[in-house]
Design a protein around this motif. Structure first.
Motif, short mmCIF file in Angstrom:
data_model
loop_
_atom_site.label_atom_id
_atom_site.label_comp_id
_atom_site.label_asym_id
_atom_site.label_seq_id
_atom_site.Cartn_x
_atom_site.Cartn_y
_atom_site.Cartn_z
N VAL A 497 0.84 -1.21 0.00
CA VAL A 497 0.00 0.00 0.00
C VAL A 497 0.87 1.25 0.00
O VAL A 497 0.64 2.20 -0.76
N ASP A 498 1.90 1.24 0.85
CA ASP A 498 2.79 2.41 0.93
C ASP A 498 3.53 2.64 -0.38
O ASP A 498 3.72 3.79 -0.81
N ASP A 499 3.98 1.56 -1.02
CA ASP A 499 4.67 1.69 -2.31
C ASP A 499 3.75 2.33 -3.36
O ASP A 499 4.17 3.21 -4.12
N MET A 500 2.52 1.85 -3.41
CA MET A 500 1.57 2.41 -4.37
C MET A 500 1.29 3.88 -4.07
O MET A 500 1.22 4.72 -4.98
N ALA A 501 1.12 4.20 -2.79
CA ALA A 501 0.83 5.59 -2.40
C ALA A 501 1.98 6.51 -2.76
O ALA A 501 1.78 7.65 -3.21
N ARG A 502 3.23 6.02 -2.58
CA ARG A 502 4.38 6.86 -2.95
C ARG A 502 4.42 7.13 -4.45
O ARG A 502 4.97 8.14 -4.89
N ASP A 503 3.84 6.22 -5.22
CA ASP A 503 3.77 6.42 -6.66
C ASP A 503 2.54 7.24 -7.06
O ASP A 503 2.21 7.34 -8.25
N GLY A 504 1.86 7.81 -6.06
CA GLY A 504 0.73 8.68 -6.35
C GLY A 504 -0.57 7.97 -6.63
O GLY A 504 -1.53 8.59 -7.11
N MET A 505 -0.65 6.68 -6.35
CA MET A 505 -1.86 5.93 -6.67
C MET A 505 -2.90 6.04 -5.55
O MET A 505 -2.55 6.14 -4.37
N ARG A 506 -4.14 6.03 -5.97
CA ARG A 506 -5.23 5.85 -5.02
C ARG A 506 -5.45 4.35 -4.88
O ARG A 506 -5.66 3.65 -5.88
N ASP A 567 -4.93 18.86 -7.10
CA ASP A 567 -4.89 17.48 -6.62
C ASP A 567 -3.95 17.37 -5.41
O ASP A 567 -3.25 18.32 -5.05
N HIS A 568 -3.88 16.18 -4.83
CA HIS A 568 -3.08 15.96 -3.64
C HIS A 568 -1.59 16.03 -3.94
O HIS A 568 -1.15 15.73 -5.06
N ALA A 569 -0.81 16.39 -2.92
CA ALA A 569 0.62 16.59 -3.10
C ALA A 569 1.33 15.31 -3.52
O ALA A 569 2.22 15.35 -4.39
N VAL A 570 0.97 14.19 -2.94
CA VAL A 570 1.64 12.92 -3.26
C VAL A 570 1.39 12.55 -4.72
O VAL A 570 2.31 12.16 -5.45
N VAL A 588 7.35 20.04 -3.17
CA VAL A 588 5.97 20.41 -3.46
C VAL A 588 5.51 21.44 -2.44
O VAL A 588 5.71 21.26 -1.24
N LEU A 589 4.89 22.51 -2.93
CA LEU A 589 4.27 23.49 -2.04
C LEU A 589 2.76 23.35 -2.13
O LEU A 589 2.20 23.24 -3.23
N THR A 590 2.09 23.35 -0.97
CA THR A 590 0.64 23.24 -0.92
C THR A 590 0.04 24.61 -0.62
O THR A 590 0.74 25.58 -0.35
N SER A 591 -1.28 24.65 -0.64
CA SER A 591 -1.99 25.91 -0.34
C SER A 591 -1.62 26.44 1.04
O SER A 591 -1.45 27.65 1.23
N GLU A 592 -1.47 25.53 2.00
CA GLU A 592 -1.10 25.97 3.36
C GLU A 592 0.30 26.56 3.36
O GLU A 592 0.56 27.56 4.05
N VAL A 609 10.81 25.99 -7.00
CA VAL A 609 9.85 24.90 -6.76
C VAL A 609 9.08 24.60 -8.05
O VAL A 609 8.50 25.50 -8.66
N PRO A 610 9.05 23.31 -8.47
CA PRO A 610 8.38 22.97 -9.74
C PRO A 610 6.94 22.49 -9.60
O PRO A 610 6.24 22.39 -10.60
N VAL A 611 6.48 22.16 -8.37
CA VAL A 611 5.17 21.54 -8.21
C VAL A 611 4.39 22.24 -7.10
O VAL A 611 4.92 22.47 -6.00
N TYR A 612 3.11 22.55 -7.38
CA TYR A 612 2.22 23.20 -6.43
C TYR A 612 0.93 22.40 -6.39
O TYR A 612 0.30 22.17 -7.44
N ALA A 613 0.52 21.96 -5.18
CA ALA A 613 -0.62 21.05 -5.04
C ALA A 613 -1.65 21.63 -4.09
O ALA A 613 -1.33 22.45 -3.22
N ARG A 614 -2.89 21.19 -4.27
CA ARG A 614 -4.04 21.61 -3.44
C ARG A 614 -4.20 23.12 -3.47
O ARG A 614 -4.59 23.75 -2.48
N VAL A 615 -3.87 23.73 -4.60
CA VAL A 615 -3.92 25.19 -4.68
C VAL A 615 -5.34 25.67 -4.92
O VAL A 615 -6.16 24.99 -5.54
#
Length: 898
Positions: A497-506, A567-570, A588-592, A609-615
């Protein structure tokens, strides 16, 4: 935070310090809104409607035609021509005045056409509001126009309806809402009535349903907490209204060029008139000189040339699926230094896809072809992977229909992905559903975090369960491993589960239990545990084919690519690594994170920074502004309402044509017909070609104008008669060279356009090297013109003949010069004349047109011309050859130093 109760405290009497709606319990929301479960009374609803106003976003009227027309004359070049027009009328030069007025009218007409792009973004926002809503008033369920909703109304939601206002939910049943137009998240959001933390970003406010979003499945009820401009949709409308339309780099460069030419004209004219008066010349004659200089200094053909050049670029881009809405944007993409791309639908395919199926140590990657591929993807009944896929089919309310080039999907995208994965592995979902008929269903609820289906089988009953791994694993005590059932190994499952999550999978977990007789309470049976863990399915919205290669080419061309997503940061980080936007240690920078940064900190962050998530929409706008403040030329992509403000504020907004909302398309400068990031890179090539051609047109026109001005100034300083009259100069600028500058718009791309770095904003249209070339060509043309003018005047004694020779000299020099500018760095002799046949015909046509004017009585009268001798023609051609060779020598020297 948009939905804080303080936002409308003056209208409702609530405390300005109250928490936001999503953080309040439903009972407190009801009390603060002074409403009840039976809804408002009609009288109270009407009173609130009068006090608060209708539930709609007000429109701003577009500027009138007269205002748009007057805007066209704000250029310094127009002011110069107006002054020349006034002086011509004052001294009685009616012919010159008419020609100058025609030039002004032509330029204004072109500019007016460009600005007649109606701003309909706010109208598109209004269309997202549902026309009618189901509400409860006076305890009775009824339909009311959505514009009449007020805070405190009780609204009912069901599958397929559009949410009519911002609602604080009080009850939900399997409620899934598609919020992609606000957040950019590709997966529908599960809604529930429980309060969420006050600091939750927009995409995590699960107790709210936002205006304009769509109910995918389930039912719900909630109180209206914001209407019209006070909703999240209204906040975006306000941001779009406040976001000023930025000038494109080309517009800024043209404005700088116009100011420089205006200053140069004013100083030159004043100095020349002063010299003439000091020499004893008549004031009226000097006014005639001033008019000639004003007309000579202004490249009247430039607006036409730029418009045709950009329009040609627009047509080329359209052939490559990039539709340009505003002409200057055709060049802007070629100057872009940063592309801020949305993830969903642009970098990815905008559909959830099962990437990995795991069961008891066996891992399978489902096929990626549109149809099943038995040789590589089929699994056999009884395999653990088969059972995992089967459970995904049976606990599923979606429907998938294979088509010739893919699938047609109805229902929840996540469940559709499970069906497609099964189909690609050789299973037949509809056949399996019919083979195992449903006895009972337990729909997904936010509180349960699982769904279940009780099915009849050939030898009993099968309870199939799917849900979040952390919810399903505690309910299991055994697991499938090969052909056997063994004790559950939670650590092995959790590691996967953790491996899949690190790859951004739901990740979804599948489990089952078999019975001889059906249980009385299906949900309670699941909660009791004793399930057999079948396996995991990990899914993600996959990258589009070709995007990674396009991003690599962007990097080679000096263009940074950023991902800005709701979308989510992961998930964002995984896709960014997969596409090469960032490395393994992606930041990754998030809205917070962005909320904690001041302007200076954000300006520093966007450089790295190249990635911005949950913006949020406001976050995206801040990112664009920070990049622009660093001097970047920013292109932003988007498809949702949330992207509107950033699309409008960016140097070039790029909207999706297929999946994009009306708001995004109307706010953007360019629309991608195929929703593909690869198309953006193709448009970059066309944009750079367009700017090259703009440079060529400008270089060609300005060099001729310099020759005209130098010839007039030198003649006055020498005490000679004017070698060129204002009408003759306008003839040269609009008639003869006008054909050639239009033809330059069709120049094909030079071979190195994508190997260059983007030009900085400060880079002018004409660089220092090109100004050197202007000086060489202009001075030599002016010297040759004056020499032949004097020769003819001394030998024939006719001022008309001398002026005819001077004007013809510049016409022929133009014919040679236009081939000089076809290649900015290469030798013109290496350019194939057949690559732009229109230019060859335009040049011959311009010369022919002038020859006709020399012999045609009406043009002889208007332009004060007469035919010239064959000997004069020979001398004129020699001057043209001299200018051509001098520029070629300059190119050669500059190529060596470069």
């Amino acid at each position: 935070m948009r939905n804080r109760t303080a936002a409308t405290d003056t209208r409702t009497g609530r405390s300005a310090s109250a928490p936001p709606w999503h953080a309040l319990p439903a009972d407190e929301v009801r009390a603060r809104l002074s409403t009840s479960d039976t809804g408002l009374t009609d009288a109270e609803a009407e009173a609130r409607l009068v006090r608060i106003g209708p539930n709609e976003i007000p429109e701003e009227p577009p500027p009138g035609l007269l205002i748009l027309l007057l805007r066209q004359f704000r250029s310094p070049l127009s002011y110069i021509l107006f002054a020349a027009l006034a002086i011509s009328l004052l001294i009685g030069e009616t012919v010159d005045a008419i020609v100058i007025a025609f030039a002004l009218l032509l330029d204004a007409t072109i500019g007016l056409y460009q600005e007649r792009q109606a701003e309909t973004s706010l109208r598109a926002l209004r269309q997202l509001s549902a026309p009618h809503s189901r509400v409860i008033r006076d305890g009775i369920e009824r339909d009311v126009p959505s514009r009449e909703l007020v805070p405190g109304d009780v609204v009912l939601l069901e599958s397929g309806t559009r949410v009519p206002a911002d609602l604080r939910l009080t009850t939900t049943t399997s409620l899934l809402v598609d919020e992609s137009l606000l957040t950019g998240e590709s997966v529908p959001v599960t809604k529930h009535p429980n309060p969420v933390p006050e600091t939750a970003p927009l995409g995590d406010r699960s107790s709210l349903a936002f205006s304009g979003t769509v109910v995918v499945s389930g039912r719900g009820r909630g109180y209206v907490v914001a209407t019209g401009i006070n909703t999240e949709l209204g906040a975006i409308a306000s941001a779009m209204r406040e976001a000023e339309d930025t000038e494109t780099p080309l517009q800024q460069r043209v404005a700088r060029l116009a100011r420089s030419l205006a200053l140069y004209t004013a100083v030159t004219a004043a100095a020349t008139v002063a010299i003439g008066i000091a020499q004893g010349q008549e004031a009226v004659d000097m006014l005639l000189v001033a008019v000639a200089l004003a007309v000579a200094a202004v490249p009247e053909g430039l607006p036409v040339g730029l418009t045709i050049t950009l329009a040609t670029g627009v047509r080329r881009m359209a052939r490559r699926n990039a539709i340009i809405r505003h002409l200057p944007a055709a060049e802007t993409l070629g100057s872009t230094t940063v592309i801020g791309s949305d993830k969903t639908g642009t970098l990815t395919e905008n559909r959830m896809t099962v990437r990995r199926v795991w069961s008891g140590g066996q891992s399978v990657v489902p096929g990626t072809t549109p149809t099943p591929s038995p040789e590589s993807n089929s699994v056999r009944p009884g395999d653990p992977v088969y059972d995992t896929l089967l459970i995904g089919v049976l606990t599923n309310e979606a429907a998938v229909y294979p088509t010739g080039d893919g699938y047609r999907v109805t229902g929840d995208p996540t469940e559709a992905a499970l069906l497609i994965a099964a189909h690609r592995a050789g299973l037949e979902p509809e056949g399996l559903r019919a083979r195992y008929p449903s006895i009972d269903e337990v729909p997904f609820e936010a509180e349960r975090r699982f769904s279940a289906s009780l099915r009849r089988t050939d030898d009993g009953y099968l309870l199939a369960v799917k849900g979040a791994p952390e919810r399903i694993l505690p309910l299991c005590d055994r697991m499938r491993h090969g052909e056997s059932v063994v004790p559950l190994d939670p650590a092995a499952v959790q590691e996967t589960v953790d491996d899949m999550a690190r790859d951004g999978m739901r990740v979804l977990a599948m489990a089952y239990r078999q019975f001889d007789r059906p249980p009385e309470d299906t949900a309670a049976t699941v909660e009791a545990g004793g399930l057999i863990f079948a396996g995991l399915q990990g899914m993600i919205d996959p990258p589009r084919p070709g995007v990674r290669e396009a991003i690599e080419r962007c990097h080679r061309s000096g263009i940074r690519v950023l991902m800005i997503t709701g979308d989510h940061a992961v998930t964002a980080a995984a896709i960014a690594r997969d596409l090469g936007i960032a490395g393994d240690d992606v930041r990754v920078l998030t809205s917070e994170d962005l909320a904690a940064m001041d302007t200076d900190a954000l300006r520093s962050a966007v450089a790295e920074v190249p990635v911005y998530a949950r913006v949020t929409p406001q976050d995206k706008l801040r990112i664009v502004t920070a990049l622009q403040e660093r001097g970047e030329v920013v292109a932003v992509t988007g498809d949702g309402v949330n992207d509107g403000p950033a699309l409008r504020a960016a140097d070039i907004g790029v909207a999706m044509g297929r999946s994009g909302t009306d708001v995004a398309r109307e706010a953007a400068d360019m629309v991608l017909a195929d929703d593909n990031f690869v198309t953006i890179y193709a448009a970059v090539e066309e944009g750079r070609t367009a700017f090259d051609n703009v440079r060529k047109v400008t270089l060609f026109l300005v060099a001729t104008n310099v020759a005209e001005v130098v010839a007039v100034v030198a003649a006055v300083a020498a005490g000679w008669p004017l070698p060129l009259l204002a009408a003759q100069i306008l003839w040269l600028n609009l008639a003869t060279e006008g054909l050639q500058d239009i033809a330059l718009a069709f120049e094909p791309p030079e071979g190195d356009v994508l190997d260059r770095k983007p030009l900085p904003r400060s880079e002018p249209i004409l660089s220092r090297v090109l100004w050197e070339r202007v000086a060489i060509a202009g001075l030599l043309a002016a010297i040759g013109t004056l020499l032949l003018f004097r020769w003819e005047l001394d030998n024939s004694g006719s001022l008309t003949a001398a002026r005819s020779v001077a004007l013809t000299t510049l016409v022929i020099v133009e014919a040679f010069q236009v081939f000089n500018v076809r290649a900015l760095w290469r030798s013109s002799f290496r350019v194939d004349p057949r690559s732009n046949p229109f230019l060859l015909f335009a040049t011959l046509g311009g010369v022919a047109l002038h020859v006709i004017a020399l012999y045609l009585p009406p043009t002889q009268y208007l332009l004060r011309l007469e035919p010239i001798s064959l000997e004069a023609w020979v001398r004129i051609v020699l001057i043209g050859v001299m200018v051509l060779l001098a520029v070629e020598v300059h190119k050669r020297l500059r190529r060596v130093s470069r």
